[in-house]
Design a protein around this motif. Structure first.
Motif, PDB file in Angstrom:
ATOM      1  N   VAL A 169     -76.991  50.175  33.833  1.00  0.00           N
ATOM      2  CA  VAL A 169     -75.849  51.018  33.495  1.00  0.00           C
ATOM      3  C   VAL A 169     -76.107  51.635  32.124  1.00  0.00           C
ATOM      4  CG1 VAL A 169     -73.342  51.130  33.254  1.00  0.00           C
ATOM      5  CG2 VAL A 169     -74.369  49.419  34.770  1.00  0.00           C
ATOM      6  N   GLN A 170     -75.917  52.965  32.020  1.00  0.00           N
ATOM      7  CA  GLN A 170     -76.196  53.672  30.768  1.00  0.00           C
ATOM      8  C   GLN A 170     -74.992  54.540  30.381  1.00  0.00           C
ATOM      9  OE1 GLN A 170     -80.054  55.234  32.552  1.00  0.00           O
ATOM     10  NE2 GLN A 170     -80.703  54.899  30.445  1.00  0.00           N
ATOM     11  N   PRO A 171     -74.001  53.956  29.711  1.00  0.00           N
ATOM     12  CA  PRO A 171     -72.847  54.751  29.288  1.00  0.00           C
ATOM     13  C   PRO A 171     -73.081  55.416  27.931  1.00  0.00           C
ATOM     14  CG  PRO A 171     -72.465  52.443  28.812  1.00  0.00           C
ATOM     15  CD  PRO A 171     -73.817  52.524  29.470  1.00  0.00           C
ATOM     16  N   ALA A 172     -72.390  56.521  27.704  1.00  0.00           N
ATOM     17  CA  ALA A 172     -72.376  57.211  26.409  1.00  0.00           C
ATOM     18  C   ALA A 172     -70.964  57.726  26.181  1.00  0.00           C
ATOM     19  CB  ALA A 172     -73.380  58.356  26.379  1.00  0.00           C
ATOM     20  N   ILE A 173     -70.406  57.410  25.013  1.00  0.00           N
ATOM     21  CA  ILE A 173     -69.012  57.731  24.722  1.00  0.00           C
ATOM     22  C   ILE A 173     -68.927  58.387  23.351  1.00  0.00           C
ATOM     23  CG2 ILE A 173     -66.692  56.767  24.393  1.00  0.00           C
ATOM     24  CD1 ILE A 173     -67.663  54.322  26.033  1.00  0.00           C
ATOM     25  N   THR A 174     -68.188  59.472  23.271  1.00  0.00           N
ATOM     26  CA  THR A 174     -67.876  60.095  21.986  1.00  0.00           C
ATOM     27  C   THR A 174     -66.382  60.357  21.919  1.00  0.00           C
ATOM     28  OG1 THR A 174     -70.041  61.193  21.853  1.00  0.00           O
ATOM     29  CG2 THR A 174     -68.282  62.043  20.441  1.00  0.00           C
ATOM     30  N   VAL A 175     -65.773  59.874  20.848  1.00  0.00           N
ATOM     31  CA  VAL A 175     -64.366  60.153  20.556  1.00  0.00           C
ATOM     32  C   VAL A 175     -64.321  60.770  19.167  1.00  0.00           C
ATOM     33  CG1 VAL A 175     -62.050  59.199  20.320  1.00  0.00           C
ATOM     34  CG2 VAL A 175     -63.640  58.195  21.965  1.00  0.00           C
ATOM     35  N   SER A 216     -64.538  72.131  20.722  1.00  0.00           N
ATOM     36  CA  SER A 216     -64.818  70.778  20.233  1.00  0.00           C
ATOM     37  C   SER A 216     -63.900  69.772  20.924  1.00  0.00           C
ATOM     38  CB  SER A 216     -64.633  70.717  18.716  1.00  0.00           C
ATOM     39  OG  SER A 216     -65.494  71.623  18.055  1.00  0.00           O
ATOM     40  N   PRO A 217     -64.253  69.326  22.125  1.00  0.00           N
ATOM     41  CA  PRO A 217     -63.412  68.350  22.820  1.00  0.00           C
ATOM     42  C   PRO A 217     -63.363  67.026  22.057  1.00  0.00           C
ATOM     43  CG  PRO A 217     -65.525  68.610  23.931  1.00  0.00           C
ATOM     44  CD  PRO A 217     -65.465  69.675  22.885  1.00  0.00           C
ATOM     45  N   GLU A 218     -62.216  66.375  22.122  1.00  0.00           N
ATOM     46  CA  GLU A 218     -62.059  65.105  21.417  1.00  0.00           C
ATOM     47  C   GLU A 218     -62.723  63.955  22.148  1.00  0.00           C
ATOM     48  OE1 GLU A 218     -57.897  64.542  20.727  1.00  0.00           O
ATOM     49  OE2 GLU A 218     -57.859  65.943  19.030  1.00  0.00           O
ATOM     50  N   VAL A 219     -62.938  64.102  23.443  1.00  0.00           N
ATOM     51  CA  VAL A 219     -63.541  63.033  24.236  1.00  0.00           C
ATOM     52  C   VAL A 219     -64.667  63.606  25.096  1.00  0.00           C
ATOM     53  CG1 VAL A 219     -63.173  61.236  25.974  1.00  0.00           C
ATOM     54  CG2 VAL A 219     -61.353  61.777  24.339  1.00  0.00           C
ATOM     55  N   VAL A 220     -65.847  62.995  25.003  1.00  0.00           N
ATOM     56  CA  VAL A 220     -66.972  63.328  25.881  1.00  0.00           C
ATOM     57  C   VAL A 220     -67.560  62.006  26.363  1.00  0.00           C
ATOM     58  CG1 VAL A 220     -69.230  64.417  26.100  1.00  0.00           C
ATOM     59  CG2 VAL A 220     -67.488  65.461  24.632  1.00  0.00           C
ATOM     60  N   LEU A 221     -67.547  61.795  27.681  1.00  0.00           N
ATOM     61  CA  LEU A 221     -68.038  60.551  28.270  1.00  0.00           C
ATOM     62  C   LEU A 221     -69.097  60.862  29.323  1.00  0.00           C
ATOM     63  CD1 LEU A 221     -64.596  58.840  29.062  1.00  0.00           C
ATOM     64  CD2 LEU A 221     -65.917  58.633  26.960  1.00  0.00           C
ATOM     65  N   SER A 222     -70.088  60.019  29.402  1.00  0.00           N
ATOM     66  CA  SER A 222     -71.053  60.123  30.501  1.00  0.00           C
ATOM     67  C   SER A 222     -71.524  58.730  30.870  1.00  0.00           C
ATOM     68  CB  SER A 222     -72.247  61.017  30.116  1.00  0.00           C
ATOM     69  OG  SER A 222     -72.981  60.450  29.048  1.00  0.00           O
ATOM     70  N   ASN A 223     -72.064  58.614  32.072  1.00  0.00           N
ATOM     71  CA  ASN A 223     -72.579  57.323  32.513  1.00  0.00           C
ATOM     72  C   ASN A 223     -73.610  57.550  33.606  1.00  0.00           C
ATOM     73  OD1 ASN A 223     -72.482  54.328  32.528  1.00  0.00           O
ATOM     74  ND2 ASN A 223     -71.841  54.647  34.657  1.00  0.00           N
ATOM     75  N   VAL A 237     -79.421  71.584  30.668  1.00  0.00           N
ATOM     76  CA  VAL A 237     -78.765  70.869  31.770  1.00  0.00           C
ATOM     77  C   VAL A 237     -79.400  69.499  31.965  1.00  0.00           C
ATOM     78  CG1 VAL A 237     -78.182  70.965  34.222  1.00  0.00           C
ATOM     79  CG2 VAL A 237     -78.155  73.050  32.850  1.00  0.00           C
ATOM     80  N   LEU A 238     -80.700  69.386  31.766  1.00  0.00           N
ATOM     81  CA  LEU A 238     -81.374  68.099  31.898  1.00  0.00           C
ATOM     82  C   LEU A 238     -80.944  67.121  30.811  1.00  0.00           C
ATOM     83  CD1 LEU A 238     -85.010  69.229  32.824  1.00  0.00           C
ATOM     84  CD2 LEU A 238     -83.120  68.649  34.349  1.00  0.00           C
ATOM     85  N   LEU A 239     -80.411  67.638  29.700  1.00  0.00           N
ATOM     86  CA  LEU A 239     -79.946  66.787  28.593  1.00  0.00           C
ATOM     87  C   LEU A 239     -78.437  66.546  28.660  1.00  0.00           C
ATOM     88  CD1 LEU A 239     -81.965  68.337  25.613  1.00  0.00           C
ATOM     89  CD2 LEU A 239     -82.651  66.536  27.212  1.00  0.00           C
ATOM     90  N   ASN A 240     -77.813  66.910  29.745  1.00  0.00           N
ATOM     91  CA  ASN A 240     -76.351  66.900  29.847  1.00  0.00           C
ATOM     92  C   ASN A 240     -75.733  65.518  29.643  1.00  0.00           C
ATOM     93  OD1 ASN A 240     -73.752  68.089  30.505  1.00  0.00           O
ATOM     94  ND2 ASN A 240     -73.918  67.084  32.494  1.00  0.00           N
ATOM     95  N   PHE A 241     -76.487  64.437  29.930  1.00  0.00           N
ATOM     96  CA  PHE A 241     -75.904  63.101  29.894  1.00  0.00           C
ATOM     97  C   PHE A 241     -76.242  62.347  28.607  1.00  0.00           C
ATOM     98  CE2 PHE A 241     -76.090  64.429  34.273  1.00  0.00           C
ATOM     99  CZ  PHE A 241     -74.796  64.148  34.702  1.00  0.00           C
ATOM    100  N   LEU A 242     -76.751  63.053  27.601  1.00  0.00           N
ATOM    101  CA  LEU A 242     -76.955  62.450  26.293  1.00  0.00           C
ATOM    102  C   LEU A 242     -75.633  62.410  25.533  1.00  0.00           C
ATOM    103  CD1 LEU A 242     -80.360  63.987  25.121  1.00  0.00           C
ATOM    104  CD2 LEU A 242     -79.934  61.889  26.409  1.00  0.00           C
ATOM    105  N   PRO A 243     -75.511  61.550  24.528  1.00  0.00           N
ATOM    106  CA  PRO A 243     -74.248  61.425  23.796  1.00  0.00           C
ATOM    107  C   PRO A 243     -73.823  62.737  23.142  1.00  0.00           C
ATOM    108  CG  PRO A 243     -75.703  59.584  23.286  1.00  0.00           C
ATOM    109  CD  PRO A 243     -76.512  60.562  24.076  1.00  0.00           C
ATOM    110  N   SER A 244     -72.529  63.038  23.227  1.00  0.00           N
ATOM    111  CA  SER A 244     -71.889  64.171  22.537  1.00  0.00           C
ATOM    112  C   SER A 244     -72.345  65.530  23.035  1.00  0.00           C
ATOM    113  CB  SER A 244     -72.118  64.085  21.019  1.00  0.00           C
ATOM    114  OG  SER A 244     -71.576  62.901  20.489  1.00  0.00           O
ATOM    115  N   VAL A 245     -73.025  65.588  24.177  1.00  0.00           N
ATOM    116  CA  VAL A 245     -73.577  66.836  24.689  1.00  0.00           C
ATOM    117  C   VAL A 245     -72.637  67.449  25.726  1.00  0.00           C
ATOM    118  CG1 VAL A 245     -75.408  67.801  26.153  1.00  0.00           C
ATOM    119  CG2 VAL A 245     -75.992  66.336  24.221  1.00  0.00           C
TER     120      VAL A 245
END
Length: 727
Positions: free
Chosen positions: A573-579, A606-613, A69-77
């Protein structure tokens, strides 16, 4: 006492191994600490896609939730929790890849369970409080120890040696009666050489889901000797978890809508027709780890590391079962009042009792433009699986604690690697990594269903990796890498499919990195081409383990972007985007009594979009406010693109606040923290399961495929607040 005695023995051995007394600075000490994980980590310019997480990053939200849960905002997680609130059984997927395919190491020691290949963070409650840093590698990554990384790896370095004495007390409280208490200490370097440090923790929570309680006790204890050129660490840590089961999820859509915290685990009907819940429908497991690390800097060019590990785990899960057949428990029919009785209500425990031994050795050579590491790892696992009946309404010929099945698994894993980075000139660096891995896996005895499980498999895997980094200038570089990974099936795969095959992955990564004071960005294009990928079917076996199956040819194609933007001194600002696109190239299933070719389908989970910020504000010194945002697109829980198996997208926001109050008193500082999760009170679901069965009885001579689903609701708005006193 046994655990403490073993630790003290290791400590004495480590102290006696060397008694030189030389002054050394903290920079050299940090470098020696990092040698523990050099063999499985990469540096900032390596052609490997990765993200580093520091102790400071973890501390901001470390109020009792588990590491995934602490790693939830890393890319593709994407993360999930059985109990709904991030305490207890928690899970992490990276690029849609599940825990069985993610390699985890602790100080370079494999942590994945040798047979299931999974990772159970619940056995290490509050382990985040003893983490110095960790690195998440996405894709195959660099060669690692233990079961091969098959899409992601997480390597963890535990607390570094402290130069000065310190102590801290931390307490947090929150929703669902969640609370965490821990104490930590370090003696600092005594006589410039010796340090003893430790942590004692307890985490409790009632869980968002009914009765999904957790009681997690753990400790971490470290003894170290350091001088200019050597670091010796003896480490022991342990976790004991008691969690009420909540893996059933919810299949009743009416309950999902109107009573989403309902938990069917432990539910039974007593002899008077009343619905009741078994009070001990729980997991009860303890895992003890002992590590000894010897690191030496021989000269300016050579450094070496030798690591030894012993892990012992033992525990059970208990279940109340109704109307069980005597034959399933090797019991005989009985006669009561002239009637034949061949079923009974009973309480059973299914046990694991295992030992795991590891030795790692590696050497690092650095000179001019060459950085080379080579070494190997050997592990041996011996695990007993057995079941007991601890109570039965109709006992037949059984005695208390009778064993009704017994099996054993033995696994040996040896790997050897050589990896090197060569700087051809000021612009171009080449990376090469060659690994050979040998696996020997044997089982005997019966499964929990009393079916013989006889595995005798040997695997030899060659895993090459190549990459190049081109430095455009001091702030920009591009990289390309190719890596191959091979991986064996796990125990459950053999149980559920007699013809299961090992899986293979060819991973291509192309990336660009820019680094400056106010703006940093990492972009990565990946293409992961699989042969016989073991994908999740969506279904579970009778003990809640996910079922996997070989999928022939499949692929994952995606773009990842992570950035840090600092437009103002007080704003970041720390965005992470996976498509991504994740496909099985050809899917054939049995539907309504006939084979159906579905062609190309989506890979499960396997979701096609995972975004965090993360929107981070620092309006005044020592005050940190963060708005954390997570969006996960819709995903399928199966591989047939059935609408029934679809999980809806969700969008969740959290607020994290921390304030550090510095003092000049006995207490050096007090840090106040608060975390409000899901501030907009979204009713979302991040995980579930999907299954089918054939109805051959409703309509004569006709087969109809029936679909079923279950869901794991996640917590609505909830909070945690805490304070940490440092001395």
């Amino acid at each position: 006492m046994k655990n403490l005695s073993l630790f003290l023995t290791l400590l004495v051995l480590s102290v006696c191994a060397n008694a030189q007394e030389k002054q050394q600075d903290s920079t050299k000490l940090q470098q020696l600490d990092e040698v523990l994980v050099n063999a499985v980590r990469v540096n900032a310019t390596s052609p490997i896609t990765h993200t580093n997480v520091s102790k400071e990053d973890l501390e901001k939200r470390n109020l009792g939730q588990d590491i995934p849960v602490l790693l939830n905002f890393l890319p593709s997680v994407v993360t999930s929790s059985d109990a709904g609130a991030g305490v207890g059984y928690t899970y992490i997927r990276v690029r849609g890849i599940n825990a069985q395919s993610t390699n985890i190491t602790l100080n370079g020691i494999p942590y994945n369970d040798a047979e299931s290949l999974g990772t159970f963070w619940v056995n290490l409650g509050d382990f985040a409080s003893s983490v110095e840093s960790l690195q998440l590698q996405r894709g195959v990554g660099t060669s690692t120890n233990g079961s091969g990384a098959f899409g992601a790896s997480i390597n963890v370095l535990t607390d570094a040696v402290s130069d000065v004495a310190n102590a801290e007390i931390s307490n947090s409280f929150g929703s669902y009666n969640t609370r965490k208490h821990n104490v930590k200490f370090s003696t600092g370097k005594l006589n410039n050489h010796f340090e003893i440090a430790g942590r004692l923790s307890q985490i409790k929570s009632d869980g968002y889901i009914d009765r999904a309680s957790s009681d997690l006790k753990s400790y971490f204890l470290q003894g170290a000797y350091v001088d200019d050129n050597r670091l010796i660490k003896a480490i022991t840590f342990s976790g004991h978890e008691v969690t009420y089961q909540s893996w059933n999820g919810l299949e009743d859509l009416d309950l999902l809508e109107n009573d989403r915290t309902f938990n069917t685990a432990g539910m039974y009907t007593d002899e008077f027709g009343n619905t009741r819940f078994h009070e001990n429908e729980e997991d009860n497991y303890q895992q003890d780890h002992y590590q000894l690390h010897y690191t030496e800097r021989i000269n300016n060019n050579w450094s070496t590391n030798l690591s030894l590990n012993y892990t012992h785990g033992k525990g059970y899960f208990e279940q109340y079962k109704e109307d069980e057949d005597f034959a399933d428990y090797d019991l005989e029919e009985i006669t009561i009042g002239g009637e034949t009785v061949n079923t009974t209500d009973l309480i059973r425990r299914r046990w694991l009792d295992n030992d795991f031994y590891v030795v790692n050795a590696n050497a690092n050579y650095k000179k001019n433009k060459l950085d080379m590491i080579f070494g190997g790892s050997y592990s041996a696992y011996d695990g007993d699986h057995f079941g007991e009946i601890i109570w039965a309404r109709n006992a037949s010929s059984s005695e208390i604690n009778d064993t009704y099945y017994d099996g054993n698994g033995k696994k040996k894993d040896a790997s050897f690697f050589t990896k090197a980075t060569v700087k051809l000139n000021d612009k171009i660096s080449l990376f090469g990594d060659l690994q050979m891995r040998f696996v020997d896996y044997k089982t005997t005895g019966l499964t929990s269903d009393r079916v013989p499980l006889l595995i005798d498999e040997n695997y030899s895997f060659f895993n090459p990796k190549l990459g190049v980094t081109y430095e455009l200038n001091t702030n920009n570089n591009i990289y390309f890498s190719y890596a191959r990974a091979n991986r064996e099936p796990n125990r459950d795969d053999f149980e559920n499919n007699e013809t299961v095959k090992p899986e293979q992955l060819n991973d291509f990564e192309l990336g660009y990195r820019h680094q400056s004071e106010t703006f940093s960005i990492n972009t990565n294009l990946y293409y992961m081409l699989y042969n016989e990928q073991l994908v999740l079917t969506g279904d579970r076996d009778n003990v809640g383990n996910p079922i996997r199956t070989n999928s022939g040819d499949s692929y994952r194609l995606g773009l990842e972007v992570e950035a840090v933007v600092k437009p103002l001194e007080w704003l970041m600002v720390q965005p992470a985007i996976t498509v991504s696109s994740n496909k099985n190239k050809s899917t054939v299933v049995s539907r309504d009594g006939a084979l159906a070719d579905l062609g190309e389908t989506n890979i499960s989970y396997s979701p096609e979009v995972v975004l965090s910020n993360a929107l981070v504000f620092n309006p005044v010194n020592n005050l940190n406010l963060s708005l954390l945002t997570k969006y996960v697109g819709e995903q399928y829980m199966g591989n047939t693109d059935s609408d029934a198996s679809k999980l809806d997208s969700y969008f969740v926001n959290d607020i994290n606040v921390s304030y550090k109050l510095d003092t000049n008193a006995f207490v050096k500082s007090i840090t106040f923290s608060a975390l409000v999760n899901n501030i907009f009170n979204e009713k979302y679901i991040s995980n579930g399961y999907y299954y089918t069965y054939d109805d051959t009885w409703s309509v004569p001579n006709e087969t109809t495929t029936i679909e079923g689903t279950g869901y794991y609701p996640q917590a609505t708005r909830n909070f945690l607040v805490g304070a940490t006193l440092k001395f």
